[in-house]
Scaffold this active site. Structure first.
Site, PDB file in Angstrom:
ATOM      1  N   THR A 346     -80.366 -95.376 -39.225  1.00 53.19           N
ATOM      2  CA  THR A 346     -81.289 -96.490 -39.159  1.00 53.19           C
ATOM      3  C   THR A 346     -80.505 -97.789 -39.169  1.00 53.19           C
ATOM      4  OG1 THR A 346     -82.873 -95.182 -40.441  1.00 53.19           O
ATOM      5  CG2 THR A 346     -83.226 -97.550 -40.437  1.00 53.19           C
ATOM      6  N   GLY A 428     -80.465 -95.441 -44.482  1.00 56.83           N
ATOM      7  CA  GLY A 428     -79.951 -94.355 -45.277  1.00 56.83           C
ATOM      8  C   GLY A 428     -80.909 -93.402 -45.951  1.00 56.83           C
ATOM      9  N   GLY A 429     -82.048 -93.053 -45.351  1.00 56.07           N
ATOM     10  CA  GLY A 429     -82.894 -91.987 -45.880  1.00 56.07           C
ATOM     11  C   GLY A 429     -83.253 -92.182 -47.344  1.00 56.07           C
TER      12      GLY A 429
END
Length: 532
Positions: A346, A428-429
């Site tokens: 992302t 980063g999830g």
């Protein structure tokens, strides 16, 4: 590292060319929304392993004296995306991460650009045409840009996995290998597509000639997406979630994102008076991690497409609810927790213009290079966001036609009682809420400047891009005593490099009541803060 200062406008991005595109628009008299459209287009070209015009995006927007706003530019699942459709193709357990069958949701980000451009004209007096805002991106796609270390190294890691996927090798590899750092990377087909969008408008992506081409090639490659799915998509204007914090109001994106999780974490910590601990101490990290576990439990039980949620996300930000969660935290012991949500490649970017208009923006294709497929005519790399759906109808995020997938994406913003405004975020999830916690608490609670807050060592509980373990990861710049104390508290510790890309690419801009701007960028990225 010292923070960057400005007065007339500032932009931060994980690639310097994107922040410069935004700054160029600001210099020409453009507003923050126009600048972010330009940055969004450029970053989609120059950081192709992290995002694409075949992905989704979310915006949180504020203008002084006006209500907070937002744009949900997330695409829904295809009408054909059913458990039966996958079963007919021999897929019964889980949706694959790669290939055309993983490209099962509409790519919404272009609709978000269009909605933002329209808002810039209606609410902020924007006058710059879309052709101007996409000009840098078109140039970089056509003439090429130098390959970053991040792109080269990640392409190397994923080349074997993705090379068999249609369109990947011819688009992202050179003679079968990842492009070397500093070499010129061109995307001529994507340049033509961006030119068409600039000429005919963003709606062409969903209801025009471009839409017909996209749908035809997605179908031919084996995706369940059809032209009707593109036709029915529109970006949605929303009211962001709001946390009433002791230092001001903090905002984030509504479901299907995990914005409520990021707000819950800092809300829980506000209940615990975090400032009694020394910044970056073992107790500071421990309480941040334990607050994260509490918020993740709520996320995994309730957060999905809002049309399917049993409770409104705003209810999880009520002081009484946060106080209850805060009481679950044991200062002397780490609580167990389950698996996280996994990776998410992302980009996050922020812009504040000279008039104080603020934009917090995030754009993604989920895993690195998304589904891996690249459409032959348009050069669009499509996202695999829909692989987060479950094929088990008993689960929270089970697959349904036209349902929106769960998103880890969440852009953040804060308006402080002392008159400051702040945009901040990261990629980063599972790491996004945690890094947001680090940046917010270090700036708001401890008074650090944005650059210091971002540059200091970070932690990560669980999995994110490139990681599969659920340990508590610490950058090696943390004191050895901090690691030992956290281990003694029951945390499973794993050490990372000093400045490890695993913990995300963060950014932050603060506007002071005087009008001065102060920004920080992440040295773990290829980014920069640009200002004037």
């Amino acid at each position: 590292m010292q923070p960057k200062w400005g007065i007339r406008g500032m932009a931060v991005a994980p690639h310097s060319l994107a922040s410069e595109s935004a700054l160029a628009v600001l210099r020409e008299g453009g507003n923050a929304l126009e600048a972010m459209v330009a940055a969004a287009a450029t970053i989609a070209v120059v950081y192709p392993h992290m995002n694409s015009i075949g992905g989704d995006s979310f915006w949180v927007i504020h203008s002084p004296g006006k209500a907070m706003g937002g744009i949900d530019a997330c695409g829904a699942a295809a009408g054909l995306a059913t458990k039966k459709w996958y079963a007919e193709r021999g897929i019964t357990k889980a949706i694959p991460f790669r290939g055309a069958v993983a490209a099962n949701t509409v790519a919404g980000t272009i609709s978000g650009w269009g909605a933002a451009h329209q808002l810039s004209k209606q609410g902020l007096g924007g006058k710059l045409p879309l052709s101007r805002l996409l000009a840098d991106a078109i140039h970089y796609a056509e003439a090429g840009t130098p390959v970053t270390f991040s792109q080269s190294s990640l392409t190397t890691k994923k080349a074997e996995e993705l090379s068999p996927i249609p369109g990947f090798a011819e688009t992202f590899l050179v003679n079968g290998k990842a492009p070397i750092v500093g070499s010129i990377f061109k995307q001529e087909r994507l340049a033509k597509t961006l030119r068409q969008i600039a000429k005919k408008g963003t709606d062409d992506y969903y209801r025009g000639e471009l839409a017909e081409s996209l749908a035809k090639e997605l179908t031919e490659l084996g995706s369940p997406l059809r032209l009707d799915d593109l036709h029915r998509h529109h970006a949605k204007l929303i009211d962001p979630l709001e946390l009433q914090h002791s230092m001001g109001n903090v905002y984030n994106m509504t479901p299907p994102t995990q914005g409520v999780v990021s707000l819950m974490i800092i809300g829980i910590l506000d209940q615990l008076n975090l400032k009694r601990f020394k910044v970056d101490s073992a107790q500071y990290v421990h309480h941040c991690v334990e607050a994260t576990k509490q918020a993740f439990k709520v996320r995994d039980q309730f957060v999905t497409d809002p049309a399917y949620m049993k409770k409104h996300a705003q209810s999880f930000l009520a002081p009484a609810f946060l106080k209850k969660l805060a009481k679950n935290i044991d200062p002397e012991k780490a609580l167990p927790w389950g698996q996280g949500k996994g990776p998410a490649d992302t980009i996050w970017m922020g812009v504040i213009d000279g008039d104080g208009n603020c934009v917090s923006f995030i754009q993604s294709i989920y895993h690195e290079f998304g589904a891996g497929i690249v459409l032959p005519t348009s050069g669009v790399n499509w996202q695999n966001r829909g692989c987060s759906f479950s094929l088990d109808p008993k689960t929270l995020n089970h697959l349904e036609p036209y349902r929106k997938p769960f998103h880890t994406l969440n852009p953040a913003m804060a308006l402080f009682k002392d008159g400051r405004s702040m945009v901040y975020g990261t990629m980063g999830g599972d790491g996004q809420p945690q890094t947001q916690c680090a940046v917010f608490t270090r700036t708001a609670t401890y008074g650090l400047d944005p650059q210091d807050a971002i540059s200091r060592p970070r932690w990560l509980l669980g999995r994110t891009w490139g990681q599969t373990s659920d340990s508590l990861k610490l950058e090696s710049r943390f004191s050895p005593w901090v690691a030992k104390e956290l281990h003694a508290l029951g945390h499973e510790i794993e050490m990372l490099d000093a400045f490890d890309e695993t913990v995300g690419h963060a950014g932050c801009i603060i506007r002071n009541p005087s009008g001065t701007l102060q920004g920080g960028w992440d040295p773990r990225s290829d980014g920069a803060v640009s200002s004037f």
